[in-house]
Design an enzyme around this catalytic site. Structure first.
Site, mmCIF file in Angstrom:
data_model
loop_
_atom_site.group_PDB
_atom_site.id
_atom_site.type_symbol
_atom_site.label_atom_id
_atom_site.label_comp_id
_atom_site.label_asym_id
_atom_site.label_seq_id
_atom_site.Cartn_x
_atom_site.Cartn_y
_atom_site.Cartn_z
ATOM 1 N N HIS A 1 0.831 -1.204 0.000
ATOM 2 C CA HIS A 1 0.000 0.000 0.000
ATOM 3 C C HIS A 1 0.867 1.257 0.000
ATOM 4 O O HIS A 1 1.882 1.315 0.679
ATOM 5 C CB HIS A 1 -0.913 0.008 1.232
ATOM 6 C CG HIS A 1 -2.076 -0.917 1.107
ATOM 7 N ND1 HIS A 1 -1.925 -2.303 1.113
ATOM 8 C CD2 HIS A 1 -3.397 -0.694 0.912
ATOM 9 C CE1 HIS A 1 -3.104 -2.857 0.951
ATOM 10 N NE2 HIS A 1 -4.010 -1.924 0.818
ATOM 11 N N PRO A 2 0.447 2.271 -0.739
ATOM 12 C CA PRO A 2 1.217 3.529 -0.778
ATOM 13 C C PRO A 2 1.003 4.320 0.504
ATOM 14 O O PRO A 2 -0.055 4.228 1.138
ATOM 15 C CB PRO A 2 0.603 4.270 -1.966
ATOM 16 C CG PRO A 2 -0.820 3.823 -1.983
ATOM 17 C CD PRO A 2 -0.791 2.375 -1.558
ATOM 18 N N GLN B 1 -5.567 7.054 -5.733
ATOM 19 C CA GLN B 1 -5.636 8.488 -6.027
ATOM 20 C C GLN B 1 -7.008 9.028 -5.631
ATOM 21 O O GLN B 1 -7.125 10.041 -4.934
ATOM 22 C CB GLN B 1 -5.386 8.745 -7.522
ATOM 23 C CG GLN B 1 -5.458 10.229 -7.938
ATOM 24 C CD GLN B 1 -4.363 11.086 -7.329
ATOM 25 O OE1 GLN B 1 -3.184 10.736 -7.371
ATOM 26 N NE2 GLN B 1 -4.748 12.209 -6.727
ATOM 27 N N GLU C 1 -9.224 7.690 -3.542
ATOM 28 C CA GLU C 1 -9.438 7.587 -2.096
ATOM 29 C C GLU C 1 -8.663 8.644 -1.326
ATOM 30 O O GLU C 1 -9.186 9.316 -0.440
ATOM 31 C CB GLU C 1 -9.036 6.185 -1.627
ATOM 32 C CG GLU C 1 -9.966 5.098 -2.120
ATOM 33 C CD GLU C 1 -9.272 3.750 -2.322
ATOM 34 O OE1 GLU C 1 -9.965 2.778 -2.679
ATOM 35 O OE2 GLU C 1 -8.036 3.676 -2.129
ATOM 36 N N GLN C 2 -7.396 8.825 -1.672
ATOM 37 C CA GLN C 2 -6.576 9.783 -0.944
ATOM 38 C C GLN C 2 -7.035 11.218 -1.190
ATOM 39 O O GLN C 2 -7.105 12.031 -0.271
ATOM 40 C CB GLN C 2 -5.099 9.607 -1.319
ATOM 41 C CG GLN C 2 -4.522 8.285 -0.870
ATOM 42 C CD GLN C 2 -3.016 8.344 -0.646
ATOM 43 O OE1 GLN C 2 -2.449 9.403 -0.331
ATOM 44 N NE2 GLN C 2 -2.376 7.199 -0.765
ATOM 45 N N PHE D 1 1.461 2.934 7.451
ATOM 46 C CA PHE D 1 0.181 3.180 8.118
ATOM 47 C C PHE D 1 -0.918 3.087 7.073
ATOM 48 O O PHE D 1 -0.854 3.752 6.028
ATOM 49 C CB PHE D 1 0.177 4.568 8.756
ATOM 50 C CG PHE D 1 -1.159 4.967 9.331
ATOM 51 C CD1 PHE D 1 -1.975 5.890 8.688
ATOM 52 C CD2 PHE D 1 -1.599 4.391 10.510
ATOM 53 C CE1 PHE D 1 -3.210 6.253 9.218
ATOM 54 C CE2 PHE D 1 -2.840 4.750 11.054
ATOM 55 C CZ PHE D 1 -3.642 5.674 10.396
ATOM 56 N N ILE E 1 -5.161 3.138 6.431
ATOM 57 C CA ILE E 1 -6.498 3.436 6.948
ATOM 58 C C ILE E 1 -7.410 3.593 5.742
ATOM 59 O O ILE E 1 -6.959 3.956 4.652
ATOM 60 C CB ILE E 1 -6.467 4.724 7.808
ATOM 61 C CG1 ILE E 1 -7.754 4.883 8.618
ATOM 62 C CG2 ILE E 1 -6.224 5.956 6.937
ATOM 63 C CD1 ILE E 1 -7.635 5.947 9.711
HETATM 64 N N1 LIG Z 1 -1.731 4.100 3.389
HETATM 65 C C1 LIG Z 1 -3.034 3.985 3.073
HETATM 66 O O1 LIG Z 1 -3.899 3.908 3.928
HETATM 67 N N2 LIG Z 1 -3.347 3.957 1.739
HETATM 68 C C2 LIG Z 1 -4.660 3.620 1.278
HETATM 69 N N3 LIG Z 1 -5.812 3.990 2.045
HETATM 70 C C3 LIG Z 1 -6.831 4.237 1.162
HETATM 71 O O2 LIG Z 1 -8.012 4.392 1.435
HETATM 72 N N4 LIG Z 1 -6.332 4.339 -0.105
HETATM 73 C C4 LIG Z 1 -4.981 4.188 -0.050
HETATM 74 O O3 LIG Z 1 -4.134 4.431 -0.930
#
Ligand SMILES: NC(=O)N[C@H]1NC(=O)NC1=O
Length: 174
Positions: free
Chosen positions: A67-68, A85, A87-88, A119, A121
């Protein structure tokens, strides 16, 4: 698409469609394909959860490491997957102040040093303030607890991604 369309996909099309439900882990889709036909969306989701839960600790940590970072290098460089992209950005990670970006970087770096994975979430279920708060709070967990916390967040992210791909089960009208 609906679940019957998902069941009818070739292996290649199934992995093309569902390969990023778990971020950068097409193996999950490749593995659960064997369980088709899925009775409904809930069963498809349950098979993903079952696959993740059966992984050894090293496998779970491998999923986490794919995960990024939130507001990290991939976001800055524009190299996030489309899902990430979206989501963030929705959680405000693309519009942080320089100070907030620096704080996220520092907290993420400390978190990764402590746990050996980033981390994670479910950004779509949180906003910027909640993400920063939970990053601080969860940094105090022990490894086992935090690994399970992060895996639970991966399941939430995957559930939302799945619902973007497959129509929810048709509610049977009484
Ligand atoms: N680090 C992390 O939580 N990345 C993920 N969370 C999310 O909802 N989309 C993501 O890229």
């Amino acid at each position: 698409m609906d679940i019957s369309s998902a069941n009818s996909l070739s292996y290649e099309d199934f992995v093309d469609t569902f390969g990023n439900v778990v971020e950068k882990n097409p193996l999950v889709a490749a593995a659960i394909w064997s369980h088709r036909p899925f009775a409904n969306l809930s069963e498809l989701e349950a098979r993903i959860v079952e696959f993740i839960d059966k992984l050894p600790e090293s496998g779970k940590e491998g999923i986490l490491r794919c995960h990024p970072d939130l507001a990290g290098r991939d976001l800055q460089r524009g190299t996030l997957t489309r899902d990430s992209q979206d989501e963030q950005s929705q959680a405000g990670m693309a519009s942080l102040t320089p100070e907030e970006t620096a704080r996220m970087y520092r907290l993420n770096t400390e978190y990764k040093r402590r746990f050996g994975f980033p981390f994670i979430i479910c950004a779509k279920m949180n906003n910027k303030a909640a993400i920063l708060r939970k990053l601080s709070e969860r940094s105090g967990n022990d490894l086992a607890k935090e690994r399970e916390c992060a895996i639970d967040e991966v399941k939430k992210i995957s559930s939302l991604r799945l619902r973007n791909l497959v129509l929810p089960d048709t509610q049977h009208k009484l």
